[in-house]
Design an enzyme around this catalytic site. Structure first.
Site, PDB file in Angstrom:
ATOM      1  CD  GLU A 140      95.791  58.508  77.878  1.00 32.59           C
ATOM      2  OE1 GLU A 140      95.608  58.491  76.637  1.00 32.59           O
ATOM      3  OE2 GLU A 140      95.318  59.393  78.619  1.00 32.59           O
ATOM      4  CE  LYS A 193      88.907  63.769  91.588  1.00 35.95           C
ATOM      5  NZ  LYS A 193      88.618  64.843  91.099  1.00 35.95           N
TER       6      LYS A 193
END
Ligand code: TPP
Lengths: 165, 563
Positions: free
Chosen positions: B49, B161
């Site tokens: 990342e 989410k």
């Protein structure tokens, strides 16, 4: 020197943390900070007392705070002689011997007794910070169990709102 | 239109004109990646990342557009932190979209939960936690607006989410309304008048140009200003490229590793005009001795930069896109001034400094000198080729010896000084400019910090050319240990067991090695001409200092000279 700022911010979660975090991260010292709703539902008003060396450092505080997206406006109230108030609640030990003395002090300060029982009293006072400091000072002769202070809030005099200043 | 949150993110990216995302998937963003898959949205899978965020940063610096990266919750998000801080320090427009655990799990130390908003508050321009799908379009619109306008910077949008899965009626807002934020900063014309009035008084003026000119794409306006006045110029690291290195007026970089002429001119000037600079401590040396004889004028978009590090006498707050054209107009309109005549003795003085004390280095037969490597790359490179660096001596030698000719041609972590920035940033720059040559100058220490990204470059055929300045040590660290710690090289020698050529080859790139000075040019030429990603391992001496150098706490005119 101590300066009083009124900071109008979006009423969003986390905004107080952003403000206090930024001030301390930049190594400025907060003396007092108090937040609450304002006359507009979506605006929170935060009163901050900062201790800085001079006006240049104050300008830094203001400019850095202004960069926060949720900050709508910052008004320096230091030089407009604002009305300044703080609320304190003091729980003090009070027995039959001392009770009368304490009531006397409360009267002199025009404070209020908001709770009494056999051993303690809770006193409420609204006023300028110096007055609150003075009451606390006097009550130190008795046994203070705990103190809760709100931090200072301030409002300018006259018809103009801070947001329009 | 009816859709789920994940689709809405992709649609919003399209609405913002985003061309590509750099990222890495994980549990909290699976629905987002599914939407990405279905819409065939361009995405570069990095191998870490940190690689994704630096790539988005490199893309943004090279193109001026907003860089975008994706990461999953928890460790995905925390792996972005260094990259976000890097972008924040250098005012790079970036939107980082992270997944967050489900709404009911937030705040419970759930699996792969980290408080990304809390963690990134000090290193972002703004951040958001999205818990309701209805808020998503507005927040994304605001995020891009905030990232790219005013003083640009990174914005984090942390999306639960649940939001990716929730269905709603999507509509992208046309406008943003933020009471506390105005993106366009037009200043006061009177400030420009006042600045010109000061400049008229100046006998020893000096212009200090910084990254703000690169960011605001005002190099042309800046060059016009210098042409009109003939004023000498010094640059910060981030300001390199705004004016060609070889321009007569350019005295070079100022500060800790600045040129003799730039540092002396700063000490002697009577008016110093900072343009899009923030007077970093690597520039000023001991602050109260910085430009001691000068009135300081400061042009910046960010009012909080004024009086932050140095006290200024006159400020011009506003976008340089507004300020510089107006400055040029005002100067050009005033026919009474003979700018060059008035400053002739001063210019003669600074040009003498420049001529008498150029940047030099010792030449030793059979040894490749690092400065020589940079000079050779500079000679072989085109005017618009993009140079990326990591952090250390090689970065400073690049700043000193590479002849920057065009704006937005140097990508380097100036503010945070992030080792490991280079390779992923070079990949991002290459994605932004597929037709330009992108050359990374790295060190044997720095390259190891994100070397996994050779796999990204190789798998995608990104033709980034990496030159590893291999001195077997953490050079900048050993330099300080040599100068200030009695040559006690504590944990700073890398022993050189790593075979960088094999490393490149293992990842699917091409490797070259240069061990002798007479191979230097030919092999570099060959490397630059080779298709696909290339690594060149250049063997350098262990002991070489970056000079000049102003020791910490020193005055700019007390520099240690080289040669
Ligand atoms: C992430 C990170 N860790 C540590 C440092 C401190 N640091 C600055 S320069 C340097 C040495 C760099 O070595 P190398 O990449 O080999 O370059 P050289 O100085 O030898 O050119 C180190 C460790 C840093 N800037 N960034």
């Amino acid at each position: 020197m101590k300066y009083t700022l009124a900071v109008l911010v979006e009423n969003r979660p986390g905004v107080l943390t952003h403000i206090s975090g930024l001030i301390s991260r930049r190594a400025f010292n907060i003396e007092s900070i108090a937040a609450g709703h304002s006359e507009e539902a979506d605006t929170t008003r935060i009163t901050i007392d900062v201790e800085v060396d001079d006006e240049i450092e104050l300008e830094q505080v203001v400019n850095q705070l202004s960069k926060l997206i949720d900050v709508i406006k910052i008004i320096n109230l230091t030089h407009v002689d604002p009305i300044q108030r703080e609320l304190v609640l003091i729980k003090v030990r009070a027995n039959p011997v001392t009770r009368a003395d304490i009531i006397n002090i409360v009267d002199i300060f025009r404070a209020k007794i908001v709770d009494v029982n056999r051993e303690t009293m809770v006193i409420e006072l609204t006023g300028e910070q110096t007055k609150i400091d003075a009451l606390c000072e006097v009550l130190h002769d008795y046994e203070i169990i705990e103190i809760a202070r709100t931090g200072k809030i301030a409002l300018s005099r006259g018809p103009i709102a801070a947001k329009d200043m | 239109m009816e859709m789920i949150g994940a689709q809405a993110v992709i649609e919003s990216l399209k609405n913002e004109g985003v061309e590509v995302v750099f990222g890495y998937p994980g549990g909290a963003v699976l629905t987002l990646y599914d939407a990405l898959y279905k819409s065939e949205f361009p995405h570069v899978l990095t191998r870490h990342e940190q690689g994704a965020v630096h790539a988005a940063d490199g893309y943004a610096r090279a193109t001026g557009k907003v860089g975008v990266c994706f990461a999953t919750s928890g460790p995905g998000g925390t792996n972005l932190i260094t990259g976000i801080a890097t972008a924040y320090m250098d005012s790079v427009p970036l939107v980082a979209i992270t997944g967050q655990v489900g709404v009911s799990l937030i705040g419970k130390d759930s699996f792969q939960e980290a408080d990304i908003c809390g963690i990134t508050t000090p290193i972002t321009k703004h951040n958001y936690l999205v818990k309701k799908v209805q808020d998503l379009p507005r927040i994304l619109k605001e995020a891009f607006h905030i990232a790219r306008t005013g003083r640009p910077g990174p914005v984090v949008v942390d999306i639960s989410k649940d939001v990716f899965n929730a269905t709603f009626d999507y509509e992208y807002p046309e406008t943003v309304s933020l009471r506390g934020y105005s993106g366009s900063i037009i200043g006061q014309a009177a400030d420009i008048e006042a600045a010109v009035a000061e400049l008229k008084q100046a006998r020893k003026p000096l212009i200090f140009v910084g990254g703000g000119v690169n960011i605001s794409d005002t190099a042309a306006e800046f060059r016009e200003f210098i042409q009109l006045t003939g004023f000498p110029v010094i640059t910060s690291l981030m300001g390199l490229g705004c004016i060609p290195n070889h321009a007569e007026e350019n005295l070079g970089m100022v500060g800790m590793h600045g040129t003799y002429a730039a540092n002396m001119a700063t000490t002697e000037c009577d008016v110093l005009v900072g343009i899009g600079v923030r007077f970093d401590d690597r520039v000023t040396g001991v602050v109260n001795q910085f430009a001691p004889k000068a009135k300081i004028l400061h042009f910046d978009i960010d009012p909080a930069e004024i009086n932050k590090n140095v006290r200024v006498d006159l400020r011009v707050v506003g976008d340089l896109k507004w300020a510089l054209p107006l400055l040029c107009q005002t100067i050009a309109a005033d026919k009474t001034m003979d700018w060059k005549g008035q400053t002739a003795p001063w210019r003669e003085q600074v040009y003498t400094w420049k001529k008498d004390q150029p940047l030099v280095y010792r030449q030793t037969p059979d040894v490749i000198m690092p400065q020589q490597v940079i000079e050779t790359v500079s000679r072989l490179a085109g005017d618009d080729d993009i140079i990326v660096t990591d952090v250390g001596q090689h970065q400073m030698w690049t700043a000193q010896f590479y002849n920057f000719r065009s704006p937005r041609t140097l990508m380097t972590s100036g503010g945070l000084g992030t080792m490991g920035y280079g390779l992923p940033a070079a990949i991002g720059a290459q994605v932004g400019h597929p037709d330009k040559a992108v050359v990374l100058i790295s060190g044997d220490g720095s390259i190891m910090m994100n070397c996994q990204e050779f796999a990204t470059a190789a798998n995608n055929g990104f033709p980034v050319k990496t030159i590893v300045m291999n001195n077997q040590v953490l050079g900048m660290v050993t330099q300080w240990q040599r100068m200030f710690y009695g040559e006690r090289y504590s944990q700073s020698t890398l022993k050189g067991q790593t075979d960088f050529v094999k490393l490149a080859e293992a990842m699917g790139a091409t490797g070259f090695r240069i061990t002798k000075p007479d191979e230097l040019e030919a092999v570099l030429r060959q490397a630059l001409a080779t298709e696909g990603p290339v690594l060149v391992d250049v063997q350098l001496p262990e002991v070489e200092d970056v000079l000049p150098m102003v020791p910490v706490g020193g005055r700019l005119d007390q520099m240690i000279l080289g040669g």
